[in-house]
Design a protein around this motif. Structure first.
Motif, PDB file in Angstrom:
ATOM      1  N   MET A   1      40.846  34.029  47.759  1.00  0.00           N
ATOM      2  CA  MET A   1      41.280  35.396  47.851  1.00  0.00           C
ATOM      3  C   MET A   1      40.679  36.249  46.732  1.00  0.00           C
ATOM      4  SD  MET A   1      45.100  36.712  48.482  1.00  0.00           S
ATOM      5  CE  MET A   1      45.596  38.217  47.729  1.00  0.00           C
ATOM      6  N   ILE A   2      40.248  35.632  45.649  1.00  0.00           N
ATOM      7  CA  ILE A   2      39.707  36.425  44.541  1.00  0.00           C
ATOM      8  C   ILE A   2      38.427  37.149  44.922  1.00  0.00           C
ATOM      9  CG2 ILE A   2      40.814  35.087  42.711  1.00  0.00           C
ATOM     10  CD1 ILE A   2      38.129  33.693  42.280  1.00  0.00           C
ATOM     11  N   SER A   3      37.783  36.758  46.037  1.00  0.00           N
ATOM     12  CA  SER A   3      36.572  37.441  46.474  1.00  0.00           C
ATOM     13  C   SER A   3      36.873  38.603  47.431  1.00  0.00           C
ATOM     14  CB  SER A   3      35.611  36.454  47.135  1.00  0.00           C
ATOM     15  OG  SER A   3      36.215  35.881  48.273  1.00  0.00           O
ATOM     16  N   GLU A  21      49.589  39.066  41.425  1.00  0.00           N
ATOM     17  CA  GLU A  21      48.377  38.271  41.578  1.00  0.00           C
ATOM     18  C   GLU A  21      47.247  39.043  42.264  1.00  0.00           C
ATOM     19  OE1 GLU A  21      51.458  35.230  40.668  1.00  0.00           O
ATOM     20  OE2 GLU A  21      51.388  37.147  41.689  1.00  0.00           O
ATOM     21  N   LEU A  22      47.570  40.130  42.963  1.00  0.00           N
ATOM     22  CA  LEU A  22      46.514  40.969  43.551  1.00  0.00           C
ATOM     23  C   LEU A  22      45.539  41.480  42.497  1.00  0.00           C
ATOM     24  CD1 LEU A  22      48.264  43.216  46.234  1.00  0.00           C
ATOM     25  CD2 LEU A  22      46.318  41.693  46.586  1.00  0.00           C
ATOM     26  N   LYS A  27      36.844  41.778  42.749  1.00  0.00           N
ATOM     27  CA  LYS A  27      35.854  42.427  43.614  1.00  0.00           C
ATOM     28  C   LYS A  27      36.479  43.480  44.518  1.00  0.00           C
ATOM     29  CE  LYS A  27      32.807  38.451  43.695  1.00  0.00           C
ATOM     30  NZ  LYS A  27      32.126  37.467  44.535  1.00  0.00           N
ATOM     31  N   LEU A  28      37.791  43.620  44.447  1.00  0.00           N
ATOM     32  CA  LEU A  28      38.495  44.566  45.305  1.00  0.00           C
ATOM     33  C   LEU A  28      38.091  45.992  44.938  1.00  0.00           C
ATOM     34  CD1 LEU A  28      40.561  44.438  47.572  1.00  0.00           C
ATOM     35  CD2 LEU A  28      42.351  44.510  45.873  1.00  0.00           C
ATOM     36  N   VAL A  98      45.536  48.917  42.200  1.00  0.00           N
ATOM     37  CA  VAL A  98      44.899  47.844  42.955  1.00  0.00           C
ATOM     38  C   VAL A  98      43.897  48.526  43.872  1.00  0.00           C
ATOM     39  CG1 VAL A  98      45.237  46.012  44.643  1.00  0.00           C
ATOM     40  CG2 VAL A  98      46.925  46.343  42.825  1.00  0.00           C
ATOM     41  N   ALA A  99      42.630  48.385  43.559  1.00  0.00           N
ATOM     42  CA  ALA A  99      41.550  49.081  44.271  1.00  0.00           C
ATOM     43  C   ALA A  99      41.781  50.585  44.148  1.00  0.00           C
ATOM     44  CB  ALA A  99      41.424  48.611  45.702  1.00  0.00           C
TER      45      ALA A  99
END
Length: 143
Positions: A1-3, A21-22, A27-28, A98-99
């Motif tokens: 998920m980290i990608s 954890e998000l 890469k988000l 987040v993003a």
């Protein structure tokens, strides 16, 4: 998920927060989140539920939690250091970017040091990690 590069979760009136954890998804770059019903959102500032500041392993089985109370059915690793959560659990809320969206994030930390290591919350939101509840005074809603 980290990608993960794009975050487009299903939006629901029952979805009020996300997991810290998000923030590990480095890469988000883009997100589409309906923030209307999220805890602490900038327009309506719905209240954050109260969390227990510290829960010791002798009080509850961290591998068998009630999601209605704890936000998940188990906590095995720390949201901050990824180490084991075995002696105590510290849950806090933090509002973070987040993003392209500011989201209320639930942190499951293994220690006070991990809570202290959290990044600064996003400007215009509560300025520190907190345990929620009716006593928390949020910044004024923006229209």
């Amino acid at each position: 998920m980290i990608s993960l590069e794009v975050f487009e979760p299903y939006t629901s009136h029952r979805l009020h927060w996300y997991s810290f954890e998000l923030t590990r998804c480095t890469k988000l770059a883009d997100s589409t989140v309906s923030t209307r019903v999220l805890y602490g959102n900038f327009k309506f500032r719905p209240p954050f539920p109260r969390l227990r500041a510290v829960t010791r392993a002798v009080e509850v089985d961290f591998a068998a939690l009630d999601p209605n109370v704890w936000g998940c059915d188990a906590v095995r690793t720390c949201s901050v250091c990824d180490g084991p959560v075995d002696g105590e659990l510290r849950q806090v809320w933090i509002s973070g970017l987040v993003a392209t969206d500011v989201l209320p994030l639930l942190v499951n930390a293994c220690s006070a040091a991990c809570v202290a290591a959290l990044p600064q919350p996003y400007p215009g939101y509560l300025p520190t990690p907190h345990t929620g509840g009716p006593d928390i005074i949020q910044p004024a809603a923006r229209r």
